[in-house]
Design an enzyme around this catalytic site. Sequence first.
Site, mmCIF file in Angstrom:
data_model
loop_
_atom_site.group_PDB
_atom_site.id
_atom_site.type_symbol
_atom_site.label_atom_id
_atom_site.label_comp_id
_atom_site.label_asym_id
_atom_site.label_seq_id
_atom_site.Cartn_x
_atom_site.Cartn_y
_atom_site.Cartn_z
ATOM 1 N N PHE A 25 0.942 -1.229 -0.264
ATOM 2 C CA PHE A 25 0.076 0.053 -0.485
ATOM 3 C C PHE A 25 0.745 1.182 -0.033
ATOM 4 C CE2 PHE A 25 -2.557 3.015 2.323
ATOM 5 C CZ PHE A 25 -3.713 3.317 1.705
ATOM 6 N N SER A 93 3.577 -6.533 2.789
ATOM 7 C CA SER A 93 2.973 -5.337 2.731
ATOM 8 C C SER A 93 1.540 -5.717 2.799
ATOM 9 C CB SER A 93 3.507 -4.361 3.193
ATOM 10 O OG SER A 93 2.915 -4.246 4.607
ATOM 11 N N ASP A 194 9.749 -4.408 13.061
ATOM 12 C CA ASP A 194 8.561 -3.613 11.925
ATOM 13 C C ASP A 194 8.454 -2.646 12.575
ATOM 14 O OD1 ASP A 194 7.076 -3.611 9.866
ATOM 15 O OD2 ASP A 194 7.286 -4.610 8.870
ATOM 16 N N HIS A 224 10.876 -3.163 8.094
ATOM 17 C CA HIS A 224 9.780 -3.341 7.166
ATOM 18 C C HIS A 224 9.693 -3.736 5.518
ATOM 19 C CE1 HIS A 224 5.187 -3.964 6.048
ATOM 20 N NE2 HIS A 224 5.422 -3.002 5.376
#
Length: 256
Positions: A25, A93, A194, A224
């Site tokens: 995203f 993710s 993360d 991340h």
Amino acid sequence: MLLLPGAEPFTHDGSSTGVLFCHGFTGTPQSLRAWAGHLAIRGMTVSLPLLPGHGTRWQDLQRTGWQDWYATVDRELNELHRRCEQVFVCGLSMGGALALRLAARRGQAVSGLALVNPAITFPRIQGYALPVLRHLLPTARGLISDIAKDGVRETGYERVPLHAAHSMRALFALVRAELPQVTQPLLVMHSRVDHVVPPSDSAAVLAGVSSVDTTERVLESSFHVATLDHDAERIFQETDAFITRLATRKTARDGT
């Protein structure tokens, strides 16, 4: 509309083993290009699409939702199956959530999943406020470039459009409910530290799926966006070994 540097989709025609990549995203294919490129060099057929609303300006993402993002990866999965005998799906993710939904809904069309820091939950406090807040504020601070490695930047939006974030939250709820329908072999690689997605999301994925063949790898040196971080090469090698093992097993089973 001009694309951000590195936001271009990437494809490679190779063997009958296909790999679909799903970026995160507010991110772009740039975050996964080296991962996809590694498997392309290994001879696999690769598709790394740009999700709708991404790679240009955050206002474009504001006008899209999870149905648009999912439709893109679903279409790419169909396209890969026109050229390949089996297709694996990789995701980072939110891309991990899209990959899980493909596996749950498409069944045997997905031969296995390799996920990096998959996201399936939304922060509780922000989540409660989001349905109202999205009508008051168009954006919030961005999520990109959570990377431990010096001098490395992720291409993506510096702002998070809240209407799109609300749609992503709805996607996560759907994916959590569908986890028992995921039966494919699964490789989950998650960072010890993360700042975007908690490691508990990876634990929830591993606990929720019905897959018998599951592998967990902890990434000790990355944040991340681990695909651009210190553990990138390990991710590439682990994915290569995972897909090769499963592809070889299928070839032996088919007697070819």
